[in-house]
Design an enzyme around this catalytic site. Structure first.
Site, PDB file in Angstrom:
ATOM      1  N   ASP A  32       0.822  -1.222   0.000  1.00 31.58           N
ATOM      2  CA  ASP A  32       0.000   0.000   0.000  1.00 31.58           C
ATOM      3  C   ASP A  32       0.858   1.276   0.000  1.00 31.58           C
ATOM      4  OD1 ASP A  32      -2.117  -1.857   0.445  1.00 31.58           O
ATOM      5  OD2 ASP A  32      -1.902  -1.634   2.610  1.00 31.58           O
ATOM      6  N   GLU A 241     -11.543  -0.303  -3.139  1.00 31.28           N
ATOM      7  CA  GLU A 241     -10.704   0.286  -2.075  1.00 31.28           C
ATOM      8  C   GLU A 241      -9.511   0.970  -2.724  1.00 31.28           C
ATOM      9  OE1 GLU A 241      -9.369  -3.049   0.322  1.00 31.28           O
ATOM     10  OE2 GLU A 241      -8.148  -3.854  -1.313  1.00 31.28           O
TER      11      GLU A 241
HETATM   12  O1  FUB Z   1      -3.188  -3.531   3.577  1.00 31.12           O
HETATM   13  C1  FUB Z   1      -4.487  -3.823   4.004  1.00 31.12           C
HETATM   14  C2  FUB Z   1      -5.479  -3.526   2.939  1.00 31.12           C
HETATM   15  O2  FUB Z   1      -5.195  -4.300   1.795  1.00 31.12           O
HETATM   16  C3  FUB Z   1      -5.465  -2.114   2.428  1.00 31.12           C
HETATM   17  O3  FUB Z   1      -6.025  -1.199   3.309  1.00 31.12           O
HETATM   18  C4  FUB Z   1      -6.176  -2.325   1.155  1.00 31.12           C
HETATM   19  O4  FUB Z   1      -6.140  -1.246   0.279  1.00 31.12           O
HETATM   20  C5  FUB Z   1      -5.503  -3.560   0.627  1.00 31.12           C
HETATM   21  O5  FUB Z   1      -4.315  -3.274  -0.039  1.00 31.12           O
END
Ligand code: FUB
Length: 338
Positions: A32, A241
């Site tokens: 991320d 997301e």
């Molecule tokens: O790293 C945890 C979660 O996985 C992140 O918040 C999301 O975007 C995904 O990459």
């Protein structure tokens, strides 16, 4: 501390040099990556993945991270410096578990680290921590940002100095649980209404002190070229997301992960609030379930920071990478096939 040169030249068959990106960090697992240029230097704010022995589930329980490190680079392809622990979950008084994808911003010589973590009731909130240095250590505010929820804050400062936070993530990111404004813990993935508009990511203007929201949170509408909202069942295109915002030639580019279909997609608008018109996919699936990126300009070129699971082969143990992001003359993003 990790110090690697990140890219290796693998092929010079054409006149263009082709780079196969290598993991930027090899002694920890990182994911991320939110990259920013502060004072002419690149700073990376990633998640720090660990093996916490939590079984994989649709709510992302296996992403059980407990701290953040900040990395810096003087140039792309240069040495990557690990500045150590920037914030530990034990120093966030309201936090319960799972420190997920962070972002950072700078204003008036102060640096702000924004981070999603579940509170002691297991509800994701977004916290903020401050430092006089871009590398921390950061000191967390005593409570989450009032009115914050869900995950993946992406903080964007416009050319007029106004700062906005984009955020949200469905399934484990809990965005669906807030669709009425009240928290409903029974909604595990999405609303199960495929023919209705997809759940929207959120946008909000930050207050001048960067510690609170300056206005009510708004929906980021993503529409198709005919003006219709993308539908919840449109898993190849709808928001899941990992929001990011960048501005290019006066246009706002909202980019994100499609989650269970594993694409990076983008939509554009003339306003930071949208509505954003869906333009397409710009990165095909990487190895591992998640895909998450940031886009930054450095020395006149644009770069995408992202992750895959080259080092571990395991979805919850990721490694960050960087590569150039290219555009066509009309500003559209060229498709990356990782
Ligand atoms: O790293 C945890 C979660 O996985 C992140 O918040 C999301 O975007 C995904 O990459």
């Amino acid at each position: 501390n990790a110090c690697n040169s990140n890219n290796q030249k693998t092929d010079t068959a054409s006149s263009d040099t082709i780079f196969s990106p290598k993991p930027l960090v090899t002694d920890l697992y990182t994911a991320d990556p939110s990259a920013h240029v502060f004072n002419g230097k690149i700073y990376i704010y990633p998640s720090h993945d660990i093996d916490a022995n939590v079984p994989q589930d649709d709510e992302g329980g296996h992403f059980d991270m407990k701290d953040y490190h900040v990395y810096s680079m003087d140039k792309i392809d240069g040495k990557v410096t690990d500045h150590g622990v920037a914030l530990d979950i034990k120093d966030v008084p309201w936090a319960g578990r799972q420190m997920w994808a962070p972002d950072a911003a700078s204003k008036n010589d102060t640096y702000y680290l924004y981070f999603p973590v579940k509170d002691k009731q297991d509800v994701f909130r977004i916290g903020v921590a401050t430092s006089k240095s871009p590398t921390g250590p950061f000191k967390a505010e005593p409570a989450p940002i009032p009115g914050s929820y869900s995950i993946d804050p992406a903080v964007f400062t416009d050319t007029d100095g106004t700062t906005y936070m984009y955020f949200g993530g469905i399934w484990g990111g809990q965005l669906q649980r807030w669709h009425t404004g009240e928290y409903d813990a029974s909604l595990k993935t999405d609303l199960g209404k495929d023919n209705e508009p997809a759940l929207s990511p959120k946008v909000v203007r930050m207050s001048n002190d960067m510690l609170t929201f300056a206005e009510p949170v708004k929906d980021v509408q993503i529409i198709d070229k005919g003006g219709k909202p993308l539908l919840a069942g449109d898993h190849d295109r709808r928001f899941f997301e990992g929001a990011w915002m960048h501005k290019y030639n006066g246009k706002y580019y909202f980019s994100y992960s499609t989650g269970d279909t594993h694409f990076l997609a983008y939509a554009t608008s003339d306003s930071p609030y949208g509505p954003f018109t869906y333009q397409g996919t710009f990165m095909e699936p990487v190895t591992g379930w998640t895909t998450h990126h940031s886009i930054v300009e450095f020395d006149g070129k644009w770069y995408i920071f992202y992750h895959d699971v080259e080092r571990s082969g395991k979805t919850h143990l990721r490694n960050i990478k960087v590569r150039e992001l290219k555009r066509k003359p009309d500003g559209s993003l060229e498709l990356i096939k990782p």
